[in-house]
Design a protein around this motif. Structure first.
Motif, PDB file in Angstrom:
ATOM      1  N   LYS A 185      24.082  41.280  23.128  1.00 39.46           N
ATOM      2  CA  LYS A 185      23.759  41.543  24.197  1.00 39.46           C
ATOM      3  C   LYS A 185      23.408  43.017  24.577  1.00 39.46           C
ATOM      4  N   PRO A 186      21.977  42.465  25.138  1.00 41.70           N
ATOM      5  CA  PRO A 186      20.904  43.906  25.512  1.00 41.70           C
ATOM      6  C   PRO A 186      21.213  44.659  26.787  1.00 41.70           C
ATOM      7  N   GLN A 187      21.818  44.160  27.356  1.00 44.74           N
ATOM      8  CA  GLN A 187      22.304  44.807  28.453  1.00 44.74           C
ATOM      9  C   GLN A 187      23.901  44.158  29.356  1.00 44.74           C
ATOM     10  N   ASN A 188      25.208  45.099  28.951  1.00 45.99           N
ATOM     11  CA  ASN A 188      26.293  44.147  29.888  1.00 45.99           C
ATOM     12  C   ASN A 188      26.573  44.537  30.929  1.00 45.99           C
ATOM     13  N   MET A 189      27.015  44.719  32.149  1.00 42.89           N
ATOM     14  CA  MET A 189      27.635  45.810  33.307  1.00 42.89           C
ATOM     15  C   MET A 189      29.332  45.150  33.664  1.00 42.89           C
ATOM     16  N   ALA A 190      30.034  45.783  32.873  1.00 40.42           N
ATOM     17  CA  ALA A 190      31.450  45.454  32.775  1.00 40.42           C
ATOM     18  C   ALA A 190      32.675  46.111  32.415  1.00 40.42           C
ATOM     19  N   LEU A 191      33.673  46.471  33.443  1.00 50.62           N
ATOM     20  CA  LEU A 191      34.814  47.424  32.812  1.00 50.62           C
ATOM     21  C   LEU A 191      35.765  47.069  31.614  1.00 50.62           C
ATOM     22  N   ASN A 192      35.374  45.883  31.472  1.00 50.46           N
ATOM     23  CA  ASN A 192      36.279  45.162  30.037  1.00 50.46           C
ATOM     24  C   ASN A 192      35.427  46.068  29.378  1.00 50.46           C
ATOM     25  N   SER A 193      35.772  46.307  28.114  1.00 50.90           N
ATOM     26  CA  SER A 193      34.799  47.209  26.969  1.00 50.90           C
ATOM     27  C   SER A 193      36.567  47.076  25.997  1.00 50.90           C
ATOM     28  N   ARG A 232      38.633  49.658  40.958  1.00 47.65           N
ATOM     29  CA  ARG A 232      37.849  50.164  39.461  1.00 47.65           C
ATOM     30  C   ARG A 232      38.954  49.269  38.485  1.00 47.65           C
ATOM     31  N   ILE A 233      39.202  49.036  38.337  1.00 41.64           N
ATOM     32  CA  ILE A 233      40.071  48.007  37.297  1.00 41.64           C
ATOM     33  C   ILE A 233      39.423  47.718  36.205  1.00 41.64           C
ATOM     34  N   SER A 234      39.475  48.511  34.931  1.00 43.06           N
ATOM     35  CA  SER A 234      39.235  48.433  34.111  1.00 43.06           C
ATOM     36  C   SER A 234      39.885  47.776  32.680  1.00 43.06           C
ATOM     37  N   ASN A 235      39.847  46.300  32.133  1.00 40.26           N
ATOM     38  CA  ASN A 235      40.539  46.762  30.891  1.00 40.26           C
ATOM     39  C   ASN A 235      41.784  46.146  31.409  1.00 40.26           C
ATOM     40  N   HIS A 236      41.538  44.617  32.258  1.00 46.12           N
ATOM     41  CA  HIS A 236      42.062  43.956  32.858  1.00 46.12           C
ATOM     42  C   HIS A 236      43.024  43.106  31.415  1.00 46.12           C
ATOM     43  N   THR A 237      41.984  43.344  30.279  1.00 49.55           N
ATOM     44  CA  THR A 237      42.886  42.621  29.384  1.00 49.55           C
ATOM     45  C   THR A 237      43.319  42.538  28.638  1.00 49.55           C
ATOM     46  N   ASP A 238      44.206  43.480  28.746  1.00 57.00           N
ATOM     47  CA  ASP A 238      45.383  44.372  29.077  1.00 57.00           C
ATOM     48  C   ASP A 238      46.910  43.827  28.804  1.00 57.00           C
ATOM     49  N   PHE A 239      46.212  42.490  30.432  1.00 57.74           N
ATOM     50  CA  PHE A 239      47.969  41.704  30.687  1.00 57.74           C
ATOM     51  C   PHE A 239      47.565  39.932  30.774  1.00 57.74           C
ATOM     52  N   ASP A 240      45.988  39.939  29.151  1.00 60.52           N
ATOM     53  CA  ASP A 240      46.341  39.097  28.915  1.00 60.52           C
ATOM     54  C   ASP A 240      47.926  37.490  28.173  1.00 60.52           C
TER      55      ASP A 240
END
Length: 482
Positions: free
Chosen positions: A33-41, A251-259
């Motif tokens: 993905k050339p450019q991504n805008m996301a707070l989940n990294s 600005r929640i980030s990495n909310h995949t913590d809760f999956d």
């Protein structure tokens, strides 16, 4: 290249499905993905960070995640500014206008990564960003058709029928493209269809007649998938008696913590957005944040501080992760303005520690043991660290984990508050069960998120077999050596 008519059309999932299918066929494949805008990294094997979706696609392809898979990552810190990450490392904080001017330089990083991947893999599956029909973003585009034109890449256009207006999305997107860009599109994918396919066929015939391009696949709406979200917060899951609430800070980030918690049969997890009453819960978790001080101010404005004090008085438990961990201390200092205006903000005062933001970000994949009160001696943990701040104080003498021989995190003297910099801790079945037991859940059931993710990747791959076959029939991306 997989492009979409809109954000969240399903580009990431389509790329993940195709990665799994090419890998099944024994074809060396890599996501890009050339450019991504996301707070989940996610943290990569080469010590950088990329968008979470590309890490998921790497799992689908059966390869380690690498920074070349997402050379430009934008992590918004405000409505008009973002942290710009190039090849996995922070380059600068820029507002939208400055970044628009910087795109020419960013394209150099994109093309360098693409060239390296092309030299190593037989197939590169590229994911676009947003929509190619954003007229205001066409100049210096590096994310969609600007990239496709630069490398002479065929494009598949995806639209989400569940949103409605799918034919308008597809035909309207084509109308916004240049002649050369329209010629680059080899076909369409209609995603998230549910119902009788025969009722859709007149629309498919109309679309093909109008555009002269084939509908390569109609993909079904699949329920119950456990796949890492690129950015959008997943809807809450209900069913278990043990209630967990998470403030959906701006600005929640990495909310995949809760999956893993969302998938747990004994848990009901709910994100609480702005203006909503704060309900009673067994456990409150303060999530990661791209702007800790600003999100802490938001929490206070929403009434969370007295609500947390009441929650603790009534015997509830509280966990802070990364930025949420920093909020639990006495003060957060940002002397250089790393996340916003320079200054200091009083913390919630629930852990005896303070945090100083620093220019260098810690990025590491780690593993260790659970050592918080009540945790079994055998309980293992794995995860990743991705943060700017450095925390010090007496609370750190009661750690949550030992990570590669060093103490990590803090537990309060009264055993009611726990904080850690470790993302992904709930993903490990041992740590998840131990942390929920600490919080008061009495259950022998656990969740293996990795296994659920693999099952979901197989399901989306199976559903996309027709698309894979159509691409093979068109010989899209096939080399003469195959």
């Amino acid at each position: 290249m997989i492009q979409g008519c809109t954000s969240d059309a399903g580009k990431s999932t389509v790329v993940a499905a195709l990665c799994r299918l090419y890998a099944r066929a024994g074809i060396p494949v890599v996501p890009f993905k050339p450019q991504n805008m996301a707070l989940n990294s996610a943290v990569t094997v080469d010590g950088g960070e990329i968008g979470r979706a590309q890490a998921l696609q790497a799992i689908a392809a059966g390869i380690p995640a690498h920074t070349d898979m997402n050379p430009v990552l934008l992590k918004p810190s405000s409505d008009t500014g973002a942290q710009v990450i190039i090849h996995g490392k922070v380059r600068a904080d820029m507002n939208a206008r400055d970044y628009h001017r910087y795109k020419t330089e960013a394209m150099g990083a994109v093309l360098a990564s693409y060239a390296r991947l092309r030299s190593q893999y037989q197939m590169v599956l590229v994911e676009g960003a947003g929509s190619p029909a954003e007229i205001n973003l066409r100049a210096r585009d590096i994310a969609n058709m600007g990239f496709a034109e630069a490398v002479d890449c065929p494009v598949v256009l995806v639209a989400d029928i569940d949103r409605g207006g799918v034919f308008a999305h597809l035909s309207g997107t084509l109308d916004c493209l240049s002649e050369s860009e329209r010629a680059r599109i080899v076909g369409f994918v209609i995603n998230r269809f549910r119902g009788d396919i025969s009722l859709l066929e007149p629309g498919l015939d109309w679309l093909e007649a109008r555009t002269g391009k084939p509908v390569l696949a109609v993909l079904p709406y699949l329920h119950g998938l456990h796949l890492d979200a690129e950015d959008a917060i997943q809807s809450s899951q209900s069913g278990g008696a043990f209630r967990i609430i998470v403030p959906a800070v701006p600005r929640i980030s990495n909310h995949t913590d809760f999956d893993a918690l969302r998938a747990h049969p004994d848990v009901t997890l709910e994100f609480i957005g702005p203006g909503r009453p704060i309900p009673p819960a067994d456990l409150v978790i303060l999530p990661g944040s791209k702007n800790t001080r600003a999100d802490l101010a938001w929490l206070r404005a929403q009434g969370w501080e007295p609500a947390l004090q009441k929650h603790l008085r009534y015997g509830g438990k509280l966990i802070g992760i990364c930025g949420g961990f920093q909020m639990l201390g006495s003060v957060v200092h940002d002397p250089d303005g790393s996340e916003g205006p320079a200054g200091s903000t009083q913390g919630l005062g629930l852990l005896a520690l303070e945090t100083v933001m620093q220019a260098d970000k810690r990025l590491a994949q780690v593993s260790g043991r659970c050592v918080f009160p009540g945790a079994p001696e055998s309980a293992a943990v794995q995860g990743y660290e991705i943060h700017l701040g450095d925390s010090t104080g007496a609370a750190l003498k009661r750690p949550v984990f030992t990570i590669e021989g060093r103490p990590e995190g803090a537990v309060s003297e009264d055993d009611a508050v726990l904080g850690t910099y470790l993302h992904g801790a709930f993903d490990h079945p041992d740590a998840c069960q131990a942390l929920l037991a600490w919080a008061g859940l009495r259950s022998n059931r656990s969740v293996d998120l990795s296994a659920l993710r693999e099952q979901s990747l197989d399901r989306v791959a199976d559903a996309a077999q027709g698309l894979y076959d159509a691409l093979q029939a068109l010989q899209v991306g096939r080399s003469t050596s195959e």
